[in-house]
Design an enzyme around this catalytic site. Structure first.
Site, mmCIF file in Angstrom:
data_model
loop_
_atom_site.group_PDB
_atom_site.id
_atom_site.type_symbol
_atom_site.label_atom_id
_atom_site.label_comp_id
_atom_site.label_asym_id
_atom_site.label_seq_id
_atom_site.Cartn_x
_atom_site.Cartn_y
_atom_site.Cartn_z
ATOM 1 C CB SER B 25 -1.051 0.127 1.241
ATOM 2 O OG SER B 25 -0.074 -0.087 2.293
ATOM 3 N N GLY B 53 2.142 0.203 8.709
ATOM 4 C CA GLY B 53 3.188 1.368 8.977
ATOM 5 C C GLY B 53 3.786 1.752 7.584
ATOM 6 C CD1 TRP B 55 0.428 4.024 2.902
ATOM 7 C CD2 TRP B 55 -1.299 5.726 3.293
ATOM 8 N NE1 TRP B 55 -0.785 3.927 2.079
ATOM 9 C CE2 TRP B 55 -1.575 4.964 2.378
ATOM 10 C CE3 TRP B 55 -1.890 6.739 3.920
ATOM 11 C CZ2 TRP B 55 -2.827 5.435 1.650
ATOM 12 C CZ3 TRP B 55 -2.949 6.947 3.104
ATOM 13 C CH2 TRP B 55 -3.603 6.427 2.043
ATOM 14 C CG ASP B 80 -3.400 0.740 13.893
ATOM 15 O OD1 ASP B 80 -3.516 0.905 12.860
ATOM 16 O OD2 ASP B 80 -4.147 -0.024 14.621
ATOM 17 C CG ASP B 96 -10.354 4.908 20.447
ATOM 18 O OD1 ASP B 96 -10.603 5.262 19.455
ATOM 19 O OD2 ASP B 96 -11.251 4.615 21.437
ATOM 20 C CG ASP B 121 -4.032 2.551 3.602
ATOM 21 O OD1 ASP B 121 -4.997 2.468 2.778
ATOM 22 O OD2 ASP B 121 -3.184 1.635 3.627
ATOM 23 C CE LYS B 161 -7.675 0.778 3.072
ATOM 24 N NZ LYS B 161 -6.787 0.267 1.922
#
Lengths: 991, 311
Positions: B25, B53, B55, B80, B96, B121, B161
């Site tokens: 990605s 990770g 990105w 994340d 969060d 993403d 995304k």
């Protein structure tokens, strides 16, 4: 445009009083009377959203789906075909609804863990309750009303926790921890004692509501579990899953405490996902609904389903019963079951009879000729019940019984002369009730294969027919039609013996029907215009239908072929509903499967295939399975179902990737069209659509492909092609002449390039040459283009052109006849359309090359769909793209530059309509003689454009929302204004 | 990302391995940037739903390794719920994105300055129910967006995304309220058969009279309530009734395909010679070890024959 029929994911089912079942079908509710198996009412609930769930309180309903909710009375629901004017919106996705104790108020639980309390009558929002600091998104949740003061809210979080809170006090009772991953369902038992939950970890957990302790952890499902429900006074739990099964668990008090014990498993839906489940506790019927659109019913009363009359006898018990002494190690060697009971032969030559009426065993007689090796056959013809015992010493003994099991005389013994040994004896009866045909086989290849005709009332041999034994022939099953005896054999062979012709040419032999070995059954199905249709099964799971002609010498044609889902196939037959039913063994189970509708009728743990067994029809739709397991004789009565097995059969469980309608109406019904659907689930279904009602009926599910379907298309009135990944491309022929329904047979598969093919065949097109042969063009994911010649005489594909576009994936291809020349069009992921001239030495010769004529970028990215209009001087391409646009490109023909040269094309005009859809345009199809263009797109809008002149831009005539998600394909019955739209489900539209 | 034989033939997979990216990605962000250049001159960026990770790796390389000027003061935060292995120049928070504490931690790291760029993403678990999956994805974007509205400086950019499904046009119209330009972009490295695309939102221009405030007692819909009040008539705020169904405001965002036609086609099958295959077999082990799925135990039971289709 009006949608007339819809099949697609059904997310919820709910039993209501009076044997009625509410079924969520897209934005509709269908109401069935379950016991009468009748659809009573269809009503649209929402404009766009699907119905996800239903709560009922007496005559009030709260129906929800997405953000939509409708509070309706039973009267409103059943009094109209559309109540979508009552649709209201919640601010957030609704996870669950429930009525309060009075039935006056409705609780709506949203995915942000808020409960709206809504007055049913006025729709006023009375309260908004939530739990502080617990507002993360939920996939699941439920509300349990215990009494006026106690309402539990159960919120299934995405982090494995289940938050149970008190609605009225707004306080958290428990955060139940133990699961991993998102919680997909949580429910509370009616007595309030237990919480049951399931999550992405595929376990079911039972919790104590009062202590918050985990009571039991149960495993069983092989994929995610979507729904749970307590029933039978909270002593049982039912679960449904992505693995297509529905399971019953019992809540048992054991020494360890309270445990969930797996009690039963039913395979109920097709790949994949079962979403909805409910139980009618009074009648003990479960209903499930799935992604395949099927509404399945399950009889939860095990006793009526089967096995209440499971009887088992060991040899000792029979010995005592009959008051005889059997030799040490004496076992039952063979048996046959009649309506009255069972006749069995032991290895000691004892002939025994068990009668169902008085449940008693009797020793009938002893015959020392049938000591070690014996075969027992039986037949019921007219009112004659005849058993035929045979040994390996050419002895036959025929014994006749009355309907009540009384032996008629001492039996008829006979010796089959001229054979060295007898290893197999089989019998059958035809239309002529007075004759029983017995085949007798010797292991010696030089011995004759003998067929005896025996008078069924006198048991005298009327006639004896001797045939030279066919090579490599080991008889395994037999049937008769007129004076032809059809005998199945190993090596997937069927031999036809003409009783009027015992000469060598009197035997017609069909070899290698499929790649399996032993032929297990041959059944006459019907006869039409001198073509006799037979169903033939093979133990390795294959079945075929043969159309046999007996006039002018015997000839045959395979018109259908398929493989069962798994296991050994012993026999198949058409039931009263016209469904094809198969039975046999898989691992340790005996199964019966409805092949037409694709569901398991029953299974029974009998130990597996290697044993003495028989399945015997008795009465109406009932069967008796008799088998030997661990030296015991087991007798299982398989009852006629107490409840309908399904209310609607459904279609594919996964996305329909392509569909194609046969260009002509059905031979047997001019209001119907045949069509095929090819799905991500790797199967192809052969269906019919009724042009008046839009109703779809499936006949066959072909399992030849092993990868998800890419394209399926009829290329003529009776030929179709399907293709998919792994370089799979199959040519099929459809035969629609028989009354039972259409049949489909794979004629040939395209040769693959390598031993380990991993290319996807993205699309294909054909151009018929003379005499049923055709040129085939195939395009691949590695940018290659191939052209083939299919010769129908030899039934062979031969490649004639292999070339490559670039390195990108080609998505579509069309073969276009323009004046005297053949052109090939491709479109690809790079947004280009390329037209090639197909090079031929002369017009009739095979292609020998492709010469690019014009290459034009028409979309930003992948050109997903294309249709072509050819006029005198132009080619017009209508294309739909991943870029949300539709492009119309007019290519003008350019004359040949010089004598001997070839004409070409150049782009004269093009119009790109961008943003016509908000997502990928997935299909486009010209209809009404090219005057209209139909497009489908992922935004679920079906659009019709005016394509009558080449005036650009296209004018939108009509657009309408379709309930089919992932809308990916369409086809039109040209001239009959029927449109089929495929995606996750299928809908029929009337233009 | 694991490796199957299909992956081995995926050129983006191979290239990711060769270049040390944790997932293919990475090329999606790179190809989007080729078109929009949103990675030029960044000081502070936030990568949401960042695991594993790739990105963040792209951001780190662009902002630090390939930077010409002063890199002092540049910050990258990756957030994340899942743990993430460290990446040079990237601060990772296992947190969060909807929680106010996460916001304060980011702002603290940024010295109370706002970010130039936020990306996400992320994708949720897909159930197979198209409407639910699309809703949850949109909620995930809106969750990312609510943090973004609190952390992004005016004129900053946001990339996330999306799945182009039935109601994607509703999301476009909502985003149009916050950004000057909203484009749906599909990089060539994203498979044409997938509904995946990316929303590129340029030039953050929040409504003047709206001040976003993260509060974990407020749902995403409630958070944006006052912002979208003009387009969303779902004003439950003081109304005592559930509103009747009405068609939502929908806008189609322009579509742009990114990554030149000379870049690899993620839908195509490429032929590799034996040497290539041997090299892949040998050297290209997954950079990031596969995560532990929640159904790991169920898979173990299935393999050992403990789960079966019959009782």
């Amino acid at each position: 445009m009006k949608d007339t029929f819809h099949v697609g994911p059904s997310l919820a089912v709910k039993f209501v009083a009076g044997d009625q079942l509410l079924c969520a079908v897209g934005p509709f509710l269908h109401i069935y009377n379950v016991t009468k198996n009748r659809l009573i009412h269809k009503v649209r609930i929402f404009k766009r959203n699907k119905v996800h769930g239903i709560a009922v309180s007496e005559d009030k309903l709260a129906i929800y789906g997405g953000k939509s909710v409708s509070l309706v009375s039973w009267e409103q629901l059943t009094g109209a075909n559309d109540v979508s004017n009552l649709e209201h919106l919640s601010p957030e996705w609704i996870v669950s609804t429930e009525f309060d104790v009075t039935g006056q108020n409705v609780f709506l639980l949203t995915c942000y863990n808020m409960v709206l309390v809504v007055d049913f009558a006025s729709g006023d929002v009375l309260q908004r309750n939530s739990l502080p600091n617990e507002r993360s998104i939920l996939y699941s949740g439920s509300i349990k009303v215990l009494d006026r003061d106690h309402v539990l809210v159960n919120a299934g979080t995405v982090m494995g926790g289940i938050i149970v809170w008190d609605l009225h006090t707004g306080t958290q009772l428990w955060n139940l921890l133990g699961h991993e991953g998102s919680i997909f369902y949580v429910t509370v038992s009616d007595n309030g004692k237990y919480v049951a939950s399931c999550s992405d970890d595929r376990s079911i957990r039972l919790w104590d509501t009062f202590t918050g302790k985990e009571l039991s952890l149960a495993w069983g499902h092989t994929a995610r579990i979507w729904n749970l429900k307590f029933f039978d006074n909270d002593t049982k739990l039912i679960s449904v899953s992505e693995d297509c099964t529905c399971r019953i668990w019992s809540v048992e008090h054991t020494a360890e405490g309270i445990e969930l014990i797996a009690a039963d498993t039913f395979e109920v839906h097709l790949t994949k996902n079962v979403w909805g489940v409910d139980v009618n506790e009074e009648k003990m019927i479960a209903a499930t609904s799935g992604n395949d659109g099927r509404i399945k019913l399950i009889d939860l009363k095990q006793t009526t389903r089967m096995a209440d009359e499971m009887e088992q006898f060991d040899i000792k018990a029979i010995e005592i019963h009959c008051n005889v002494r059997f030799a040490a190690g004496e076992i039952i060697k063979g048996f046959h079951c009649f309506e009255f009971g069972i006749v069995a032969l032991t290895s000691g030559g004892h002939v025994l009879r068990y009668t169902f009426a008085d449940k008693s065993w009797v020793l009938l007689f002893t015959d020392q000729r049938f000591l070690s090796y014996s075969i027992t056959n039986g037949v019921t013809v007219a009112s004659h019940n005849v058993v035929i015992f045979s040994n390996n010493n050419c002895d036959l003994l025929l014994v006749k019984f009355t309907d009540r099991g009384k032996i008629v005389d001492q039996g008829k013994a006979l010796k089959v002369t001229g054979l060295a040994k007898t290893t197999n004896v089989m019998c059958t009866t035809g239309d002529k009730a007075e004759v029983i045909y017995v085949t007798v086989e010797s292991p010696n290849p030089r011995d004759n294969f003998v067929i005896l005709a025996i008078d069924s009332s006198t048991l005298e041999v009327i006639d004896r027919f001797n045939y030279g034994k066919p090579d490599s022939f080991v008889s395994s099953c037999v049937t008769v039609l007129d004076h032809y005896i059809l005998v199945g054999s190993r090596f997937s062979t069927v031999a036809i013996f003409d009783l009027f012709n015992c000469a060598k040419n009197g035997v017609y032999r069909i070899d290698d029907l499929n790649i399996g070995d032993t032929t297990t059954s041959i059944e006459h199905v019907e006869t039409k215009q001198c073509r006799h249709l037979f169903s033939v099964t093979n133990r390795d799971g294959y079945y075929s239908f043969l159309a046999i002609k007996f006039d002018n010498g015997i000839s045959h044609e395979v018109i259908h072929s398929n493989k069962t889902v798994k296991g050994f196939l012993e026999r198949a037959f058409y039931n009263d509903e016209g469904d094809y039913v198969t039975y046999g063994f898989k691992s340790r189970l005996f199964y019966m499967y409805n092949e037409s509708k694709c569901y398991e009728i029953m299974h029974h743990m009998c130990g597996g295939a290697h044993r003495q067994w028989g399945l015997y029809p008795v009465g109406v739709k009932e069967y008796i399975l008799v088998y030997i397991k661990a030296s015991q004789l087991h007798v299982l009565r398989i009852h006629k179902p107490r409840v309908p097995e399904f209310l609607t059969a459904g279609l594919h469980g996964r996305e329909i990737r392509d569909l194609s309608i046969c260009p002509r109406a059905r031979a047997t019904n001019e209001n119907e069209y045949l069509f095929v659907t090819g799905s991500e689930d790797t199967s192809i279904k052969l269906n019919t659509v009724d042009k008046l009602t839009g109703e779809v009926t499936t006949f066959w599910t072909e399992r030849r492909h092993i990868s998800g379907l890419q394209r399926t298309r009829f290329i003529s009135d009776d030929l179709l092609i399907s293709c998919s990944a792994l370089e799979e491309l199959f040519l099929w022929r459809v035969d629609d002449t028989f009354a039972r329904g259409p049949y489909i047979h794979m004629l040939q598969s395209l040769p693959v390039a390598t031993l380990n093919p991993d290319l996807r065949i993205m699309d294909f097109d054909v151009k018929f040459t003379a005499s049923g042969s055709f040129i085939l063009a195939t395009v691949y994911s590695d940018s290659s283009i191939k052209m083939w010649h299919y010769d129908n005489e030899s039934n062979n594909f031969n490649v004639c052109v292999e070339t490559r576009y670039k390195t990108c994936c080609i998505l579509n291809t069309r073969l276009i006849q323009f004046r005297d020349h053949l052109f090939l069009l491709i479109t690809a992921t790079d947004g280009h359309a390329v037209i090639y001239r197909v090079e031929q030495d002369n017009d009739d010769a095979l292609p020998n090359g492709l010469a690019p004529v014009v290459s034009q970028r028409i979309h930003q990215s992948g050109v997903k769909a294309v249709d072509v209009k050819v006029t005198e001087s132009t080619l017009t391409l209508y294309t739909g793209g991943d870029d949300n646009g539709v492009c119309v490109s007019v290519f003008q023909s350019v004359p040949a530059p010089a004598a001997g040269g070839f004409p070409g094309f150049e782009l004269s005009r093009s119009e790109f309509a961008h943003s016509i859809a908000s997502a990928t345009v997935t299909s486009c199809q010209l209809f009404d003689k090219g005057s209209k263009l139909l497009t489908t797109s992922i935004d679920q809008i079906v659009r019709v454009w005016d394509a009558s002149d080449d005036e650009l831009p296209l004018k939108l005539i009509e657009s309408q929302y379709t309930t089919i998600a992932d809308t990916g394909c369409c086809d039109v019955v040209q001239g009959d204004s029927i449109v089929l739209i495929g995606g996750v489900g299928l809908s029929t539209w009337n233009m | 990302m694991g490796k199957s034989s299909k992956d081995k033939r995926d050129l983006y997979y191979r290239k990711a391995k060769e270049l040390g990216y944790r997932a293919r990605s990475a090329f999606k962000l790179l190809q989007l940037n080729e078109e929009f250049h949103f990675l030029d001159d960044l000081e502070r960026v936030v990568d949401l739903c960042a695991a594993p990770g790739s990105w963040s790796q792209v951001l780190s390389r662009k902002m630090f390794d390939e930077a010409e000027g002063d890199v002092q003061g540049k910050k990258i935060v990756a957030v994340d719920l899942q743990p993430m292995s460290p990446i040079d120049n990237v601060t990772t928070f296992q947190a969060d994105i909807t929680h106010p504490k996460t916001l304060s931690r980011i702002l603290e790291l940024f010295g109370n300055e706002k970010a130039d760029f936020v990306c996400s993403d992320g994708a949720p678990d897909v159930t197979g129910l198209h409407d639910l999956d699309e809703y949850v994805q949109q909620q995930l974007i809106m969750s990312a967006l609510q943090l973004t509205t609190c952390v992004l400086k005016p004129h900053g950019n946001f990339v996330a995304k999306i799945f182009r499904g039935r109601d994607i046009d509703m999301l476009y119209s909502q985003l149009g309220y916050l950004f000057k330009s909203v484009v749906c972009a599909k990089p060539r490295s994203s498979r044409g058969t997938s509904l995946e695309a990316f929303i590129v939102c340029l030039d953050y221009q929040p409504p003047a009279n709206w001040s976003p405030k993260l509060d974990n007692n407020v749902s995403v819909e409630e958070f944006f309530h006052d912002c979208f009040v003009g387009i969303n008539k779902l004003s439950l705020g003081d109304d005592s009734q559930l509103p009747e169904w009405h068609e939502s405001v929908r806008t189609v965002a322009p579509f742009i395909s990114c990554g030149g036609l000379d870049s690899f086609d993620s839908d195509a099958t490429y032929h590799l010679d034996e040497g290539d295959m041997a090299k892949i077999e040998k050297s290209l082990d997954p950079v990031q070890s596969p995560t532990n799925p929640p159904y790991k135990r169920a898979l173990e039971l299935k393999r050992s024959g403990k789960l079966s289709s019959c009782v």
